[in-house]
Scaffold this motif. Structure first.
Motif, PDB file in Angstrom:
ATOM      1  N   PHE A   1      -0.503  -6.777  -7.790  1.00 48.42           N
ATOM      2  CA  PHE A   1      -0.140  -5.367  -7.794  1.00 48.42           C
ATOM      3  C   PHE A   1      -0.162  -4.814  -9.219  1.00 48.42           C
TER       4      PHE A   1
ATOM      5  N   THR B   1       0.833  -1.211   0.000  1.00 51.72           N
ATOM      6  CA  THR B   1       0.000   0.000   0.000  1.00 51.72           C
ATOM      7  C   THR B   1       0.861   1.252   0.000  1.00 51.72           C
TER       8      THR B   1
ATOM      9  N   TRP C   1      -7.256   1.971  -4.719  1.00 45.44           N
ATOM     10  CA  TRP C   1      -6.140   1.028  -4.891  1.00 45.44           C
ATOM     11  C   TRP C   1      -5.929   0.213  -3.618  1.00 45.44           C
TER      12      TRP C   1
ATOM     13  N   LYS D   1      -5.965   6.586  -4.450  1.00 48.29           N
ATOM     14  CA  LYS D   1      -5.262   5.973  -3.320  1.00 48.29           C
ATOM     15  C   LYS D   1      -6.212   5.086  -2.517  1.00 48.29           C
TER      16      LYS D   1
ATOM     17  N   CYS E   1       2.007   1.855  -3.400  1.00 43.08           N
ATOM     18  CA  CYS E   1       0.938   2.460  -4.212  1.00 43.08           C
ATOM     19  C   CYS E   1       0.966   3.970  -4.087  1.00 43.08           C
TER      20      CYS E   1
ATOM     21  N   MET F   1      -2.837  -1.968 -10.655  1.00 46.01           N
ATOM     22  CA  MET F   1      -2.285  -0.722 -11.177  1.00 46.01           C
ATOM     23  C   MET F   1      -2.751  -0.483 -12.612  1.00 46.01           C
TER      24      MET F   1
END
Length: 378
Positions: free
Chosen positions: A357, A275, A304, A301, A278, A361
């Motif tokens: 991930f 995180t 995600w 944010k 991210c 993304m």
């Protein structure tokens, strides 16, 4: 009161609603105008590339009949020579025009310059060394098929402008074409007379090489899909570099809340660490070269983090985990993320893999570009 229509002389019983060309059908779906690339500015070097292209073509145009006579061709062959070029242009415009939407304007422009250079090199050989009519005819095929610089450059201008700002760049593009066709034939005739008939196509090949250099070094990609793919690929490379650096860190250097989970760092990363990565990556995002606003940053944010939490909540051996990010609609993904509330608060030792991930993304980056009008949905 019904609105006045300029079409008042309609037959009895007829109305504008019955005339589909006056009243377009409402169910026809039109695509929304996208945000211009390059901040709404057309790269100036594209005009230089088009001018070099058209100048090279103009050098040879007045001499084609002379080449046919030099090699002993009949009038019929000269007609076939011209018709073959036109037919190849017709096929190439349809193929490369649609291809530029998928592979990009820049790549099609590069292919155009390569095709033009190869064609004129063949033409030089046909009238100087080999002296072959079939080779002369063959030289027109790659020029017609691949040299679609006008198709790609017009699309590039459209990518960088809106309908209200498109007229002036299109006029400049037309001016570059006109300048090339004015100077090219004039110099081609002089060079053919002063030097040799092989000089103009040889110089044309050199001009195409210069145009290829200009396109490769100075003209950016502007097509929405290829541009988004290039941006995402660059962001994923940066994310992978940060990911590997974090996984390569000493376990003892991580905070205690990560170490007590006993996560295999060679393959997975603790959820909290992922995180934080991210958040760091969002500061590097530059869709269409534009920095994210603070509001966009906060929304992305939060979403995600929720998506990563959903990934971490399901182990890799869960039969349903393979399809958890293969959902077809973005609304379904958002529901999956919001279904359990803040899942990360319920998971103390969760971890995510690089594939999770990477997929989250990619989803977020492309979805953001769709939501702000930089990319068509789907």
């Amino acid at each position: 009161m019904a609105p006045l229509s300029p079409h008042n002389n309609l037959p009895d019983g007829a109305s504008i609603a019955s005339c589909t060309f006056l009243n377009p059908r409402s169910h026809v779906r039109t695509r929304v105008e996208l945000k211009p690339s390059e901040h709404g500015r057309v790269p100036g070097w594209v005009y230089a590339a088009v001018w070099l292209d058209m100048s090279a073509v103009g050098l040879v145009i007045p001499l084609l009949a002379s080449y046919s006579r030099l090699l002993g061709a009949t009038a019929r062959f000269t007609g076939v020579l011209q018709a073959s070029y036109g037919l190849a242009q017709l096929l190439g415009a349809n193929l490369l025009g649609s291809l530029s939407d998928r592979v990009g304007r820049k790549r099609v422009l590069q292919a155009s310059m390569v095709g033009g250079g190869c064609g004129y090199l063949l033409l030089t050989l046909a009238v100087s060394q080999v002296r072959s009519l079939p080779l002369l005819l063959l030289s027109r095929i790659p020029i017609g098929l691949l040299k679609q610089s006008m198709t790609a450059s017009r699309a590039l201008v459209a990518d960088c402008t809106t309908p209200s700002t498109r007229m002036r760049p299109m006029m400049l593009l037309g001016g570059a074409v006109g300048a090339g066709f004015v100077l090219g034939p004039a110099f081609g005739g002089v060079l053919g007379k002063k030097l040799s008939l092989a000089a103009p196509p040889a110089i044309a090949a050199v001009l195409f090489a210069c145009a290829l250099l200009v396109v490769s070094l100075a003209v950016p990609e502007t097509a929405p899909r290829p541009l988004s793919s290039d941006e995402l690929r660059k962001q994923l490379r940066n994310a992978r570099r940060h990911w590997d650096a974090m996984l390569g860190a000493d376990m003892a250097a991580l905070p205690y809340r990560y170490r007590r989970c006993n996560v295999p760092l060679r393959s997975r990363m603790p959820l909290a660490a992922a995180t934080s990565l991210c958040y760091a990556m969002l500061h590097e995002w530059r869709p269409h070269g534009e920095k994210l606003s603070s509001a966009e940053h906060d929304v992305l944010k939060k979403l995600w983090r929720q998506l990563l939490s959903v990934c971490a909540a399901q182990p890799d051996d869960d039969p349903s985990s393979s399809g958890r990010l293969a959902l077809r609609s973005w609304a379904a993904i958002e529901l999956a993320a919001n279904g359990d509330g803040d899942v990360s608060e319920k998971i103390s030792c969760a971890s995510v893999s690089w594939s999770d991930f990477e997929r989250t993304m990619s989803w977020l980056y492309l979805r953001h570009k769709e939501s702000v009008g930089m990319l068509h949905e789907g």
